[in-house]
Scaffold this motif. Structure first.
Motif, PDB file in Angstrom:
ATOM      1  N   TRP A   1     -31.649 -29.794 -88.332  1.00  0.00           N
ATOM      2  CA  TRP A   1     -32.016 -30.316 -86.933  1.00  0.00           C
ATOM      3  C   TRP A   1     -31.388 -29.907 -85.890  1.00  0.00           C
ATOM      4  N   GLU A   2     -29.978 -30.296 -86.058  1.00  0.00           N
ATOM      5  CA  GLU A   2     -28.936 -29.873 -84.765  1.00  0.00           C
ATOM      6  C   GLU A   2     -28.867 -28.111 -84.595  1.00  0.00           C
TER       7      GLU A   2
ATOM      8  N   LEU B   1     -35.660 -37.766 -88.580  1.00  0.00           N
ATOM      9  CA  LEU B   1     -35.077 -39.231 -88.990  1.00  0.00           C
ATOM     10  C   LEU B   1     -35.602 -39.602 -90.252  1.00  0.00           C
TER      11      LEU B   1
ATOM     12  N   ALA C   1     -35.778 -27.128 -77.723  1.00  0.00           N
ATOM     13  CA  ALA C   1     -35.124 -27.623 -76.438  1.00  0.00           C
ATOM     14  C   ALA C   1     -35.633 -26.172 -75.632  1.00  0.00           C
TER      15      ALA C   1
ATOM     16  N   GLU D   1     -39.393 -37.957 -87.064  1.00  0.00           N
ATOM     17  CA  GLU D   1     -39.804 -37.315 -88.254  1.00  0.00           C
ATOM     18  C   GLU D   1     -38.614 -36.656 -89.193  1.00  0.00           C
TER      19      GLU D   1
ATOM     20  N   GLU E   1     -47.812 -45.238 -76.465  1.00  0.00           N
ATOM     21  CA  GLU E   1     -48.176 -43.859 -75.755  1.00  0.00           C
ATOM     22  C   GLU E   1     -47.284 -42.693 -75.983  1.00  0.00           C
ATOM     23  N   GLU E   2     -46.403 -42.843 -76.818  1.00  0.00           N
ATOM     24  CA  GLU E   2     -45.368 -41.842 -76.959  1.00  0.00           C
ATOM     25  C   GLU E   2     -45.858 -40.915 -78.211  1.00  0.00           C
TER      26      GLU E   2
ATOM     27  N   ASP F   1     -26.956 -39.483 -81.506  1.00  0.00           N
ATOM     28  CA  ASP F   1     -27.827 -38.400 -82.055  1.00  0.00           C
ATOM     29  C   ASP F   1     -28.446 -38.760 -83.479  1.00  0.00           C
TER      30      ASP F   1
ATOM     31  N   HIS G   1     -47.169 -26.211 -79.777  1.00  0.00           N
ATOM     32  CA  HIS G   1     -48.204 -26.936 -80.738  1.00  0.00           C
ATOM     33  C   HIS G   1     -47.896 -26.336 -82.281  1.00  0.00           C
TER      34      HIS G   1
ATOM     35  N   THR H   1     -43.021 -36.990 -81.751  1.00  0.00           N
ATOM     36  CA  THR H   1     -42.747 -37.831 -83.153  1.00  0.00           C
ATOM     37  C   THR H   1     -41.541 -36.884 -83.924  1.00  0.00           C
TER      38      THR H   1
ATOM     39  N   ARG I   1     -33.596 -28.284 -83.186  1.00  0.00           N
ATOM     40  CA  ARG I   1     -33.310 -28.758 -81.765  1.00  0.00           C
ATOM     41  C   ARG I   1     -33.145 -27.517 -80.722  1.00  0.00           C
TER      42      ARG I   1
ATOM     43  N   THR J   1     -39.657 -39.785 -73.173  1.00  0.00           N
ATOM     44  CA  THR J   1     -39.593 -39.632 -71.452  1.00  0.00           C
ATOM     45  C   THR J   1     -39.734 -40.981 -70.811  1.00  0.00           C
TER      46      THR J   1
ATOM     47  N   PRO K   1     -34.134 -39.670 -75.528  1.00  0.00           N
ATOM     48  CA  PRO K   1     -33.822 -39.362 -74.329  1.00  0.00           C
ATOM     49  C   PRO K   1     -34.488 -40.464 -73.110  1.00  0.00           C
TER      50      PRO K   1
ATOM     51  N   ALA L   1     -28.087 -42.178 -86.115  1.00  0.00           N
ATOM     52  CA  ALA L   1     -29.281 -42.975 -86.151  1.00  0.00           C
ATOM     53  C   ALA L   1     -29.298 -43.066 -87.766  1.00  0.00           C
TER      54      ALA L   1
HETATM   55  C1  B12 Z   1     -42.620 -30.382 -79.026  1.00  0.00           C
HETATM   56  C2  B12 Z   1     -43.076 -31.024 -77.878  1.00  0.00           C
HETATM   57  C3  B12 Z   1     -44.085 -31.617 -77.324  1.00  0.00           C
HETATM   58  C4  B12 Z   1     -45.068 -32.037 -78.572  1.00  0.00           C
HETATM   59  C5  B12 Z   1     -44.587 -33.028 -79.581  1.00  0.00           C
HETATM   60  C6  B12 Z   1     -45.148 -32.797 -80.930  1.00  0.00           C
HETATM   61  C7  B12 Z   1     -44.587 -34.021 -81.838  1.00  0.00           C
HETATM   62  N1  B12 Z   1     -45.226 -34.354 -82.954  1.00  0.00           N
HETATM   63  O1  B12 Z   1     -43.424 -34.221 -81.486  1.00  0.00           O
HETATM   64  C8  B12 Z   1     -46.577 -32.333 -77.862  1.00  0.00           C
HETATM   65  C9  B12 Z   1     -47.365 -31.052 -77.758  1.00  0.00           C
HETATM   66  C10 B12 Z   1     -47.222 -33.519 -78.376  1.00  0.00           C
HETATM   67  C11 B12 Z   1     -45.759 -32.641 -76.488  1.00  0.00           C
HETATM   68  C12 B12 Z   1     -46.630 -33.621 -75.449  1.00  0.00           C
HETATM   69  C13 B12 Z   1     -46.380 -33.620 -74.382  1.00  0.00           C
HETATM   70  N2  B12 Z   1     -45.188 -33.288 -73.547  1.00  0.00           N
HETATM   71 CO1  B12 Z   1     -43.588 -32.413 -74.767  1.00  0.00          CO
HETATM   72  N3  B12 Z   1     -42.321 -31.651 -75.618  1.00  0.00           N
HETATM   73  C14 B12 Z   1     -42.178 -31.277 -76.739  1.00  0.00           C
HETATM   74  C15 B12 Z   1     -40.630 -30.184 -76.721  1.00  0.00           C
HETATM   75  C16 B12 Z   1     -40.784 -28.828 -76.727  1.00  0.00           C
HETATM   76  C17 B12 Z   1     -39.757 -30.751 -78.037  1.00  0.00           C
HETATM   77  C18 B12 Z   1     -39.603 -32.209 -78.235  1.00  0.00           C
HETATM   78  C19 B12 Z   1     -38.698 -32.723 -79.192  1.00  0.00           C
HETATM   79  O2  B12 Z   1     -38.994 -32.811 -80.420  1.00  0.00           O
HETATM   80  N4  B12 Z   1     -37.306 -32.547 -78.875  1.00  0.00           N
HETATM   81  C20 B12 Z   1     -36.136 -32.674 -79.816  1.00  0.00           C
HETATM   82  C21 B12 Z   1     -35.003 -32.539 -79.093  1.00  0.00           C
HETATM   83  C22 B12 Z   1     -34.922 -31.046 -78.701  1.00  0.00           C
HETATM   84  O3  B12 Z   1     -34.847 -33.421 -77.789  1.00  0.00           O
HETATM   85  P1  B12 Z   1     -33.503 -33.765 -77.262  1.00  0.00           P
HETATM   86  O4  B12 Z   1     -33.957 -34.208 -75.744  1.00  0.00           O
HETATM   87  O5  B12 Z   1     -32.463 -32.754 -77.345  1.00  0.00           O
HETATM   88  O6  B12 Z   1     -33.204 -34.955 -77.987  1.00  0.00           O
HETATM   89  C23 B12 Z   1     -31.985 -35.475 -78.310  1.00  0.00           C
HETATM   90  C24 B12 Z   1     -31.222 -36.772 -77.775  1.00  0.00           C
HETATM   91  O7  B12 Z   1     -32.556 -37.521 -77.832  1.00  0.00           O
HETATM   92  C25 B12 Z   1     -30.660 -37.257 -79.055  1.00  0.00           C
HETATM   93  N5  B12 Z   1     -30.901 -38.483 -79.747  1.00  0.00           N
HETATM   94  C26 B12 Z   1     -30.456 -39.683 -79.533  1.00  0.00           C
HETATM   95  N6  B12 Z   1     -30.665 -40.508 -80.330  1.00  0.00           N
HETATM   96  C27 B12 Z   1     -31.429 -39.973 -81.290  1.00  0.00           C
HETATM   97  C28 B12 Z   1     -31.961 -40.662 -82.618  1.00  0.00           C
HETATM   98  C29 B12 Z   1     -32.301 -39.601 -83.303  1.00  0.00           C
HETATM   99  C30 B12 Z   1     -33.507 -39.922 -84.550  1.00  0.00           C
HETATM  100  C31 B12 Z   1     -32.697 -38.124 -82.972  1.00  0.00           C
HETATM  101  C32 B12 Z   1     -33.464 -37.111 -83.939  1.00  0.00           C
HETATM  102  C33 B12 Z   1     -31.959 -37.724 -81.858  1.00  0.00           C
HETATM  103  C34 B12 Z   1     -31.557 -38.560 -81.123  1.00  0.00           C
HETATM  104  O8  B12 Z   1     -30.410 -36.111 -79.748  1.00  0.00           O
HETATM  105  C35 B12 Z   1     -31.838 -35.426 -79.861  1.00  0.00           C
HETATM  106  C36 B12 Z   1     -31.684 -34.076 -80.097  1.00  0.00           C
HETATM  107  O9  B12 Z   1     -31.273 -34.154 -81.474  1.00  0.00           O
HETATM  108  C37 B12 Z   1     -40.091 -31.023 -75.593  1.00  0.00           C
HETATM  109  C38 B12 Z   1     -38.754 -30.083 -74.859  1.00  0.00           C
HETATM  110  C39 B12 Z   1     -37.364 -31.044 -75.258  1.00  0.00           C
HETATM  111  N7  B12 Z   1     -36.625 -30.648 -74.462  1.00  0.00           N
HETATM  112  O10 B12 Z   1     -37.290 -31.979 -75.904  1.00  0.00           O
HETATM  113  C40 B12 Z   1     -41.212 -31.220 -74.640  1.00  0.00           C
HETATM  114  C41 B12 Z   1     -41.203 -32.267 -73.412  1.00  0.00           C
HETATM  115  C42 B12 Z   1     -40.366 -33.582 -73.859  1.00  0.00           C
HETATM  116  N8  B12 Z   1     -42.688 -32.827 -73.081  1.00  0.00           N
HETATM  117  C43 B12 Z   1     -42.861 -32.767 -72.086  1.00  0.00           C
HETATM  118  C44 B12 Z   1     -44.093 -33.304 -71.419  1.00  0.00           C
HETATM  119  C45 B12 Z   1     -44.169 -33.277 -69.867  1.00  0.00           C
HETATM  120  C46 B12 Z   1     -44.780 -33.650 -72.463  1.00  0.00           C
HETATM  121  C47 B12 Z   1     -46.479 -34.014 -71.997  1.00  0.00           C
HETATM  122  C48 B12 Z   1     -46.319 -34.970 -70.819  1.00  0.00           C
HETATM  123  C49 B12 Z   1     -47.170 -32.706 -71.714  1.00  0.00           C
HETATM  124  C50 B12 Z   1     -48.849 -33.030 -70.951  1.00  0.00           C
HETATM  125  N9  B12 Z   1     -48.979 -32.751 -69.857  1.00  0.00           N
HETATM  126  O11 B12 Z   1     -49.422 -33.745 -71.838  1.00  0.00           O
HETATM  127  C51 B12 Z   1     -46.917 -34.524 -73.197  1.00  0.00           C
HETATM  128  C52 B12 Z   1     -46.612 -35.981 -73.208  1.00  0.00           C
HETATM  129  C53 B12 Z   1     -47.288 -36.859 -74.284  1.00  0.00           C
HETATM  130  C54 B12 Z   1     -46.820 -38.467 -74.414  1.00  0.00           C
HETATM  131  N10 B12 Z   1     -47.381 -39.419 -73.815  1.00  0.00           N
HETATM  132  O12 B12 Z   1     -45.714 -38.419 -75.249  1.00  0.00           O
HETATM  133  C55 B12 Z   1     -41.526 -32.779 -71.012  1.00  0.00           C
HETATM  134  C56 B12 Z   1     -41.047 -33.998 -70.801  1.00  0.00           C
HETATM  135  C57 B12 Z   1     -40.254 -34.242 -69.150  1.00  0.00           C
HETATM  136  C58 B12 Z   1     -39.819 -35.683 -68.767  1.00  0.00           C
HETATM  137  N11 B12 Z   1     -38.364 -35.543 -69.141  1.00  0.00           N
HETATM  138  O13 B12 Z   1     -40.443 -36.517 -68.487  1.00  0.00           O
HETATM  139  C59 B12 Z   1     -40.501 -31.984 -71.912  1.00  0.00           C
HETATM  140  C60 B12 Z   1     -39.183 -32.034 -71.959  1.00  0.00           C
HETATM  141  C61 B12 Z   1     -41.013 -30.386 -71.883  1.00  0.00           C
HETATM  142  C62 B12 Z   1     -40.575 -29.852 -70.386  1.00  0.00           C
HETATM  143  N12 B12 Z   1     -39.505 -29.377 -70.145  1.00  0.00           N
HETATM  144  O14 B12 Z   1     -41.514 -30.155 -69.462  1.00  0.00           O
HETATM  145  N13 B12 Z   1     -44.906 -32.486 -76.040  1.00  0.00           N
END
Ligand code: B12
Length: 316
Positions: free
Chosen positions: A143-144, A211, A152, A209, A201-202, A295, A169, A205, A148, A252, A279, A299
């Motif tokens: 994941w890391e 985790l 990202a 998954e 509404e989130e 992270d 997708h 996933t 990730r 979000t 986040p 968790a």
């Molecule tokens: C894949 C993805 C999707 C997929 C999700 C598929 C799925 N089954 O999960 C789909 C296509 C469905 C999707 C939909 C949407 N998405 Co999207 N998506 C992403 C993407 C590319 C990756 C998400 C992910 O898994 N991130 C995982 C890691 C990379 O996230 P992270 O922030 O680094 O998380 C860290 C912390 O949370 C921390 N942490 C803290 N506690 C914990 C606990 C655990 C257990 C873990 C694991 C980690 C953790 O560690 C994490 C990393 O390990 C992100 C980009 C991004 N940077 O995340 C956009 C992103 C989150 N999406 C975005 C948007 C806008 C949307 C939509 C609104 C688009 C639309 N117009 O329809 C919809 C939202 C629908 C909804 N209501 O939820 C924006 C959000 C902007 C914002 N900040 O509000 C992003 C940031 C993309 C962008 N730059 O524009 N998305």
């Protein structure tokens, strides 16, 4: 040379192609491993890798495999002791990989390979790279170090260009499938004391998954509700199953209503631990008593610890 030579799997990951593709390129076009140490599998040398890199780039740009292989075979040895690369830099103005690339920061060669496979929409190579990493490095490191950075990077490119939705997708689907396969491979025994749920509404996933797969790997049973869980349904699940911990994921701000956390704390069968993960949550709006992991690793360890303390108190 022996030290630098690579196996077919390592070359496939570096290039972001499936091992079966490498085999085809070997059998049909003679682009195979040239190093042979008696008693071992053949290995790919840096020169072989450089030729295959040309093959990969040209085929991604829409050149036929036969033509690309001709260029790759003709190219002089591009490695430091060779004479330099000569394959055309770009045949078409924009390649079939959609042009550009996914930034992965300082992540290693596997993440770069995954990012390339993602740009080509090469599902077989994406799945193979993830499955290999899960099997060899485990869920948290995969994941890391791999998933990730690429997720990202896709988000970054999407934010800058509004493109790459098809890549997002396809990769999401491959990640889900690989994590589900990893979870199925190690189903823990014992009652499921950890409840995993997305906020209302989130739809993001994947972190949950990850985790789930990490908990399975650590032998901790869980129940996963998945995406978009209305708060009334979440509370109903808590009251029916009495989990030791609930992990509620919000990616979000739009889905991070703290009232969902308050409802968990007020539930008749209040869990010992409520984790607000992701986040989306704002630390200054969380109800008292809610814990925010930083992270995936945290968790996992918090969930495992609360499961252990509940099991212990039931034994005493
Ligand atoms: C894949 C993805 C999707 C997929 C999700 C598929 C799925 N089954 O999960 C789909 C296509 C469905 C999707 C939909 C949407 N998405 Co999207 N998506 C992403 C993407 C590319 C990756 C998400 C992910 O898994 N991130 C995982 C890691 C990379 O996230 P992270 O922030 O680094 O998380 C860290 C912390 O949370 C921390 N942490 C803290 N506690 C914990 C606990 C655990 C257990 C873990 C694991 C980690 C953790 O560690 C994490 C990393 O390990 C992100 C980009 C991004 N940077 O995340 C956009 C992103 C989150 N999406 C975005 C948007 C806008 C949307 C939509 C609104 C688009 C639309 N117009 O329809 C919809 C939202 C629908 C909804 N209501 O939820 C924006 C959000 C902007 C914002 N900040 O509000 C992003 C940031 C993309 C962008 N730059 O524009 N998305």
């Amino acid at each position: 040379m022996v030290d630098e030579a690579l196996s077919a799997g390592a070359v496939a990951r570096r290039l972001g192609v499936a091992v079966t593709t490498l085999r085809t390129w070997h059998q049909r076009y003679g682009l195979g491993p040239s190093e042979h140490i008696p008693g071992h599998h053949r290995r790919y040398t840096p020169s072989d890798l450089a030729r295959l890199e040309i093959m990969r780039r040209l085929t991604a740009e829409g050149v036929s495999p036969a033509e690309a292989a001709r260029w790759a075979r003709q190219a002089p040895d591009p490695t430091p002791n060779g004479t330099g690369v000569v394959a055309p830099t770009r045949i078409h103005p924009t390649g079939r990989d959609g042009g550009g690339s996914i930034p992965v920061g300082r992540a290693g060669p596997a993440a770069r390979g995954l990012a390339r496979a993602a740009m080509r929409l090469d599902a077989a190579a994406i799945s193979e790279t993830i499955a290999h990493a899960l099997a060899t490095s485990g869920v948290v490191a995969t994941w890391e170090g791999l998933l990730r950075p690429v997720l990202a990077g896709i988000g970054e490119r999407h934010a800058a260009t509004a493109g790459l939705i098809e890549v997002e997708h396809l990769v999401s689907r491959c990640v889900s499938e690989a994590l589900a396969a990893a979870s199925r491979a190690k189903v823990p025994t014992g009652p499921a004391r950890i409840l995993l749920s997305c906020a209302d509404e989130e739809q993001h996933t994947l972190p949950l998954e990850a985790l789930a797969a990490a908990l399975a790997e650590a032998g901790v049973s869980y129940r996963m509700l998945g995406a978009r869980v209305p708060v009334a349904a979440l509370v109903e699940a808590v009251n029916r199953t009495g989990p030791a911990a609930v992990v509620l994921w919000s990616h979000t701000r739009a889905t991070a209503d703290p009232a969902q956390l308050s409802a968990l704390l007020a539930a008749p069968r209040r869990p010992l631990l409520v984790l607000a993960a992701g986040p989306g949550w704002r630390a200054d709006t969380l109800p008292a008593g809610v814990v925010r992991p930083v992270d995936l690793a945290e968790a996992v360890s918090l969930s495992a610890a609360v499961r252990d303390s509940l099991d212990q108190s039931r034994r005493d």
